[in-house]
Write a protein that holds these residues in place. Structure first.
Motif, PDB file in Angstrom:
ATOM      1  N   UNK A 191      16.405 -14.048 -46.799  1.00 53.81           N
ATOM      2  CA  UNK A 191      17.591 -13.792 -45.975  1.00 53.81           C
ATOM      3  C   UNK A 191      17.795 -14.920 -44.967  1.00 53.81           C
ATOM      4  N   UNK A 192      16.685 -15.386 -44.382  1.00 56.88           N
ATOM      5  CA  UNK A 192      16.776 -16.517 -43.447  1.00 56.88           C
ATOM      6  C   UNK A 192      17.231 -17.770 -44.168  1.00 56.88           C
ATOM      7  N   UNK A 193      16.747 -17.977 -45.382  1.00 55.40           N
ATOM      8  CA  UNK A 193      17.169 -19.108 -46.217  1.00 55.40           C
ATOM      9  C   UNK A 193      18.669 -19.046 -46.467  1.00 55.40           C
ATOM     10  N   UNK A 194      19.164 -17.868 -46.791  1.00 58.82           N
ATOM     11  CA  UNK A 194      20.587 -17.699 -47.083  1.00 58.82           C
ATOM     12  C   UNK A 194      21.458 -18.007 -45.873  1.00 58.82           C
ATOM     13  N   UNK A 195      20.965 -17.674 -44.684  1.00 50.40           N
ATOM     14  CA  UNK A 195      21.778 -17.905 -43.488  1.00 50.40           C
ATOM     15  C   UNK A 195      21.854 -19.370 -43.113  1.00 50.40           C
ATOM     16  N   UNK A 196      20.892 -20.169 -43.555  1.00 48.37           N
ATOM     17  CA  UNK A 196      20.945 -21.610 -43.330  1.00 48.37           C
ATOM     18  C   UNK A 196      20.507 -22.021 -41.939  1.00 48.37           C
ATOM     19  N   UNK A 197      20.474 -23.327 -41.690  1.00 49.73           N
ATOM     20  CA  UNK A 197      20.040 -23.831 -40.372  1.00 49.73           C
ATOM     21  C   UNK A 197      20.950 -23.334 -39.264  1.00 49.73           C
ATOM     22  N   UNK A 198      20.347 -22.986 -38.160  1.00 51.17           N
ATOM     23  CA  UNK A 198      21.123 -22.543 -37.006  1.00 51.17           C
ATOM     24  C   UNK A 198      21.521 -23.744 -36.169  1.00 51.17           C
ATOM     25  N   UNK A 208      17.053 -27.844 -49.173  1.00 46.01           N
ATOM     26  CA  UNK A 208      15.867 -28.199 -48.417  1.00 46.01           C
ATOM     27  C   UNK A 208      16.025 -27.847 -46.932  1.00 46.01           C
ATOM     28  N   UNK A 209      17.196 -28.104 -46.362  1.00 44.89           N
ATOM     29  CA  UNK A 209      17.436 -27.765 -44.958  1.00 44.89           C
ATOM     30  C   UNK A 209      17.315 -26.261 -44.740  1.00 44.89           C
ATOM     31  N   UNK A 210      17.768 -25.486 -45.720  1.00 46.17           N
ATOM     32  CA  UNK A 210      17.644 -24.037 -45.618  1.00 46.17           C
ATOM     33  C   UNK A 210      16.180 -23.604 -45.634  1.00 46.17           C
ATOM     34  N   UNK A 251      13.598 -25.495 -44.769  1.00 45.84           N
ATOM     35  CA  UNK A 251      12.984 -25.947 -43.521  1.00 45.84           C
ATOM     36  C   UNK A 251      13.294 -24.993 -42.366  1.00 45.84           C
ATOM     37  N   UNK A 252      14.479 -24.404 -42.380  1.00 43.12           N
ATOM     38  CA  UNK A 252      14.819 -23.458 -41.311  1.00 43.12           C
ATOM     39  C   UNK A 252      13.938 -22.216 -41.373  1.00 43.12           C
ATOM     40  N   UNK A 253      13.492 -21.846 -42.579  1.00 45.36           N
ATOM     41  CA  UNK A 253      12.565 -20.717 -42.712  1.00 45.36           C
ATOM     42  C   UNK A 253      11.175 -21.119 -42.217  1.00 45.36           C
ATOM     43  N   UNK A 254      10.743 -22.327 -42.584  1.00 44.87           N
ATOM     44  CA  UNK A 254       9.418 -22.788 -42.175  1.00 44.87           C
ATOM     45  C   UNK A 254       9.301 -22.862 -40.656  1.00 44.87           C
ATOM     46  N   UNK A 255      10.400 -23.200 -40.001  1.00 42.55           N
ATOM     47  CA  UNK A 255      10.389 -23.348 -38.544  1.00 42.55           C
ATOM     48  C   UNK A 255      10.565 -22.021 -37.802  1.00 42.55           C
ATOM     49  N   UNK A 256      10.856 -20.949 -38.514  1.00 42.84           N
ATOM     50  CA  UNK A 256      11.092 -19.643 -37.898  1.00 42.84           C
ATOM     51  C   UNK A 256       9.755 -18.923 -37.731  1.00 42.84           C
ATOM     52  N   UNK A 257       9.299 -18.810 -36.495  1.00 40.81           N
ATOM     53  CA  UNK A 257       7.981 -18.232 -36.249  1.00 40.81           C
ATOM     54  C   UNK A 257       7.956 -16.715 -36.405  1.00 40.81           C
ATOM     55  N   UNK A 258       9.110 -16.097 -36.613  1.00 42.16           N
ATOM     56  CA  UNK A 258       9.121 -14.650 -36.823  1.00 42.16           C
ATOM     57  C   UNK A 258       8.794 -14.297 -38.272  1.00 42.16           C
ATOM     58  N   UNK A 259       8.791 -15.291 -39.158  1.00 40.22           N
ATOM     59  CA  UNK A 259       8.494 -15.051 -40.574  1.00 40.22           C
ATOM     60  C   UNK A 259       7.124 -15.661 -40.853  1.00 40.22           C
ATOM     61  N   UNK A 260       6.078 -14.889 -40.619  1.00 41.71           N
ATOM     62  CA  UNK A 260       4.717 -15.415 -40.647  1.00 41.71           C
ATOM     63  C   UNK A 260       4.214 -15.725 -42.050  1.00 41.71           C
TER      64      UNK A 260
END
Length: 290
Positions: A123-130, A157-159, A161-170
């Motif tokens: 879901x975070x991937x789908x929403x894309x970089x903030x 890839x940017x999508x 990376x946005x998941x990797x940087x999201x600390x709420x998705x452990x």
């Protein structure tokens, strides 16, 4: 858990994955970045397999394929059996003709786009970089060589990376791999990202910065791949920090789940030291801030 995303384009198959391995028995524990694994491997030049679930079960399935055949039906059948007898899921890409299959619970379904792993991560991937916060943070990514659908690949890839940087998705994190089937064979391209005027957003699981910043808060991050074609190994290089993490395969065709860290080397010296210690020659890929 993990996150693997696959997509069929008019020219190729794109597959992306993180590297974090988190044991269900240690759900609350912070994973070690070096205990991860590349989750995409090539069992033949035209067959890429990615997994989510138990790494040991995935390795056993790959060993079974290695002992039999990398033909279409054999690969599908072995992974169906593996997923039927476990909670593992697989994405399988066949480069020619371009076909992508999602395998779970003993069933194989052909898809144009699919994911396996953490649903919150997808879901975070789908929403894309903030949008960047008010500090003016910016980054630029380069991918090559000769990558078709380049804008699409960079967007995917940017999508991720946005998941990797999201600390709420452990359960999704650390590094990433991108596999492309352009030309009828799978390969890992070079990827480089330059970060401008921002504190490091690439963090170790304990929250510490993996790379150091200059006084101008500029960072560089590159991925290198082996000179030998079809080898599913990667070097994740932070030239400003003079640090690299190299993931490599313990056995042919398996997933690269061995990691060595290198400190104090850059460029050709780093490539020489990697070859001396683990016997793999990587192509050097360097970028510089303008």
């Amino acid at each position: 858990m993990t996150l693997v995303v696959g997509k069929v384009t008019p020219h190729q198959i794109i597959m992306l994955a993180d590297t974090r391995i988190q044991s269900p028995r240690q759900e609350r524990a912070l994973p070690d970045i070096k205990s991860g694994s590349l989750k995409i491997t090539f069992v033949a030049s035209n067959v890429a397999i990615a997994f989510t679930g138990d790494p040991d079960i995935a390795r056993a399935a790959i060993a079974d394929i290695r002992g039999h055949s990398t033909g279409f039906q054999a690969v599908i059948s072995i992974l169906q059996d593996s997923s039927r007898e476990s909670d593992n899921e697989y994405l399988v890409g066949f480069a020619g003709p371009r076909r992508l299959f999602h395998i779970r619970e003993g069933r194989a379904n052909e898809r144009r786009a699919a994911f396996i792993g953490d649903s919150a991560g997808f879901e975070r991937f789908q929403s894309g970089p903030r949008a960047a916060s008010g500090d003016g943070a910016a980054q630029a990514t380069i991918i090559g060589p000769d990558v078709r659908d380049q804008a699409l690949v960079i967007d995917q890839l940017a999508r991720l990376q946005s998941v990797l940087e999201d600390r709420t998705i452990l359960s999704v994190g650390d590094f990433f791999t991108v596999a492309l089937s352009d030309g009828g064979t799978f390969r890992f391209p070079f990827v480089a990202t330059m970060f401008f005027d921002a504190e490091s957003r690439l963090m170790a699981p304990d929250g510490s910065a993996i790379l150091s910043s200059t006084g101008e808060k500029r960072h560089r991050f590159t991925t290198w791949y082996p000179r030998k074609k079809g080898s599913a190994s990667s070097a994740f290089v932070f030239p400003d920090a003079k640090r690299a993490f190299v993931f490599y395969q313990a056995e042919p065709l398996g997933f690269a789940n061995q990691c060595e860290m290198f400190d104090g080397f850059v460029g050709d010296q780093l490539a020489d030291e990697i070859e001396r210690r683990i016997g793999i020659r990587f192509e050097v890929f360097e970028i510089r801030h303008p």
